[in-house]
Design an enzyme around this catalytic site. Structure first.
Site, mmCIF file in Angstrom:
data_model
loop_
_atom_site.group_PDB
_atom_site.id
_atom_site.type_symbol
_atom_site.label_atom_id
_atom_site.label_comp_id
_atom_site.label_asym_id
_atom_site.label_seq_id
_atom_site.Cartn_x
_atom_site.Cartn_y
_atom_site.Cartn_z
ATOM 1 N N LYS A 145 -31.610 8.370 -44.851
ATOM 2 C CA LYS A 145 -31.002 9.485 -44.109
ATOM 3 C C LYS A 145 -29.604 9.689 -44.663
ATOM 4 O O LYS A 145 -28.806 8.745 -44.716
ATOM 5 C CB LYS A 145 -30.928 9.194 -42.610
ATOM 6 C CG LYS A 145 -30.234 10.366 -41.871
ATOM 7 C CD LYS A 145 -30.359 10.261 -40.373
ATOM 8 C CE LYS A 145 -29.306 9.364 -39.784
ATOM 9 N NZ LYS A 145 -29.279 9.448 -38.306
ATOM 10 N N HIS A 168 -22.571 15.335 -27.398
ATOM 11 C CA HIS A 168 -23.935 15.775 -27.733
ATOM 12 C C HIS A 168 -24.977 14.702 -27.412
ATOM 13 O O HIS A 168 -26.013 14.988 -26.807
ATOM 14 C CB HIS A 168 -23.985 16.140 -29.216
ATOM 15 C CG HIS A 168 -25.317 16.643 -29.660
ATOM 16 N ND1 HIS A 168 -25.793 17.882 -29.304
ATOM 17 C CD2 HIS A 168 -26.290 16.059 -30.403
ATOM 18 C CE1 HIS A 168 -27.002 18.042 -29.816
ATOM 19 N NE2 HIS A 168 -27.324 16.953 -30.494
ATOM 20 N N ASN A 210 -15.537 10.323 -18.799
ATOM 21 C CA ASN A 210 -15.279 10.743 -20.176
ATOM 22 C C ASN A 210 -13.788 10.968 -20.341
ATOM 23 O O ASN A 210 -13.121 11.428 -19.413
ATOM 24 C CB ASN A 210 -16.047 12.027 -20.501
ATOM 25 C CG ASN A 210 -16.077 12.306 -21.995
ATOM 26 O OD1 ASN A 210 -16.296 11.385 -22.790
ATOM 27 N ND2 ASN A 210 -15.852 13.535 -22.382
ATOM 28 N N THR A 246 -20.420 3.077 -31.093
ATOM 29 C CA THR A 246 -19.725 2.426 -32.210
ATOM 30 C C THR A 246 -20.693 2.173 -33.353
ATOM 31 O O THR A 246 -21.523 1.272 -33.278
ATOM 32 C CB THR A 246 -19.063 1.122 -31.724
ATOM 33 O OG1 THR A 246 -18.095 1.460 -30.733
ATOM 34 C CG2 THR A 246 -18.377 0.395 -32.860
ATOM 35 N N GLY A 250 -26.212 -0.997 -30.266
ATOM 36 C CA GLY A 250 -27.086 -0.111 -31.043
ATOM 37 C C GLY A 250 -26.285 0.652 -32.082
ATOM 38 O O GLY A 250 -25.541 1.572 -31.761
#
Ligand code: NAD
Length: 319
Positions: free
Chosen positions: A66, A136, A158, A219, A290
């Site tokens: 990718k 997003h 946030n 991260t 992750g």
């Protein structure tokens, strides 16, 4: 070579498909049947990042890369900040098989990874979902988490609070009440997903209750950080891939500070294959780091290609 453009992906791969594909990939990694190659990630200036994630899954017949990155100026131009494309090759011959739009696939495979961690590591009775971040990816994260536990409400924080109403709308879409909170109120959550591009920790150990499962998803580059290293050190840490976790993931900071031994990080695939029990106590804090591995991208892109071939979609080109 088949070209499967971004516009076709939503009709070809669902969130459930991504969950199944990523679960199979993490298990294949744990069995040693699939490996990721080292990540290339370079700063382009003005906050832009560009790089390559690649790998080989022998059992799954997948080889590819990718190419893409993070372009923070895009949102102001009406485009999403992540832009990526997946290229698949024949593992035997190296011939190109497909070029696949990677933007929606990235969001689906990232949300699938965190949902897999919640499914396997969060307490079954978890009812409050906390989300740190409202960009997003956050919407996909919320939808995917809601599929694996019976949450009764969502709380969100946030840095840029003006983005939270969009997250509230996603919560409403899945039938959950939403409340914007300050960080100390994250103690009410039994599952917390962090999905920001923050360069410094915002979620501190004092903001998290015993027994919480954290999916730290934002991260994915050296220098980013969402969570207090003391919190990482206090948790049982799982990762998609340990090498990425300690170099570009949330664990990079706790490991560099000598608070966490890289050898203590558990590949989540070992939980999927039954080699590791996962959570061992109700009050244990579990943390999934992750970072996003290339094999996740190949798995969902290969699924898009299979579906496109079955349905006669996409464009064949001769190279
Ligand atoms: P986005 O640009 O749409 O949203 C960015 C989010 O980070 C917003 O919530 C914003 O308010 C917050 N933010 C920005 N600057 C901040 C700061 N200085 N401190 C705290 N918060 C800040 O981005 P996105 O597409 O939602 O991606 C979010 C993060 O997830 C990025 O870091 C991205 O690289 C990462 N990501 C990880 C994976 C993975 O597999 N782990 C996959 C995709 C994206």
């Amino acid at each position: 070579m088949l070209i499967v453009p971004e516009t076709l992906i939503a009709d070809l791969v669902s969130a459930e498909d991504a969950f199944a594909a990523v679960e199979a990939t993490f298990a294949a990694m744990a069995r040693g049947e699939a490996c990721n190659f080292p990540v290339v990630r370079e700063a382009l200036g003005e906050g832009r990042q560009y790089g390559f994630k690649s790998g080989l899954d022998r059992a799954g017949d997948m080889l590819g890369v990718k190419a893409g990155g993070y372009f923070p100026g895009n949102a102001a131009r009406g485009m999403i900040n992540h832009q990526s494309t997946v290229f698949l090759f024949d593992p035997e011959t190296g011939l190109p098989r497909a070029m696949v739009g990677g933007n929606l696939l990235t969001a689906l495979r990232t949300a699938a990874a965190s949902a897999i961690s919640i499914d396997r590591l969060a307490r079954p009775e978890a009812r409050v979902l906390g989300i740190v971040g409202a960009g997003h990816q956050a919407a996909f994260q919320l939808r995917a988490a809601a599929r694996v536990r019976r949450f009764e409400r969502v709380i969100g924080w946030n840095l840029h609070p003006e983005m939270l109403p969009r997250l509230a709308a996603v919560a409403a879409e899945v039938g959950l009440p939403f409340e914007a909170v300050d960080l100390p109120r994250m103690r009410e959550a039994e599952v917390i997903v962090t999905i920001t591009s923050s360069p410094a920790a915002s979620l501190m150990a004092a903001h998290v209750s015993p027994g919480t499962h954290l999916a730290c998803m934002g991260t994915d580059t050296r220098g980013k950080q969402e969570v207090d290293p003391a919190l990482v050190a206090a948790a049982t840490v799982f990762a998609d891939e340990v090498a990425q976790s300690v170099s570009i993931g949330e664990a990079q900071h706790a490991v560099a500070a000598g608070l966490l031994d890289a050898g203590a990080i558990v590949p989540i695939g070992r939980v999927l294959t039954g080699d590791h029990p996962g959570r061992s106590r109700a009050e244990e804090i579990t943390l999934f780091d992750g970072t996003g591995v290339g094999l996740q991208d190949l798995a969902v892109a290969a699924m898009a290609v299979r579906r496109a071939v079955e349905r006669g979609l996409g464009t064949q080109v001769a190279l």
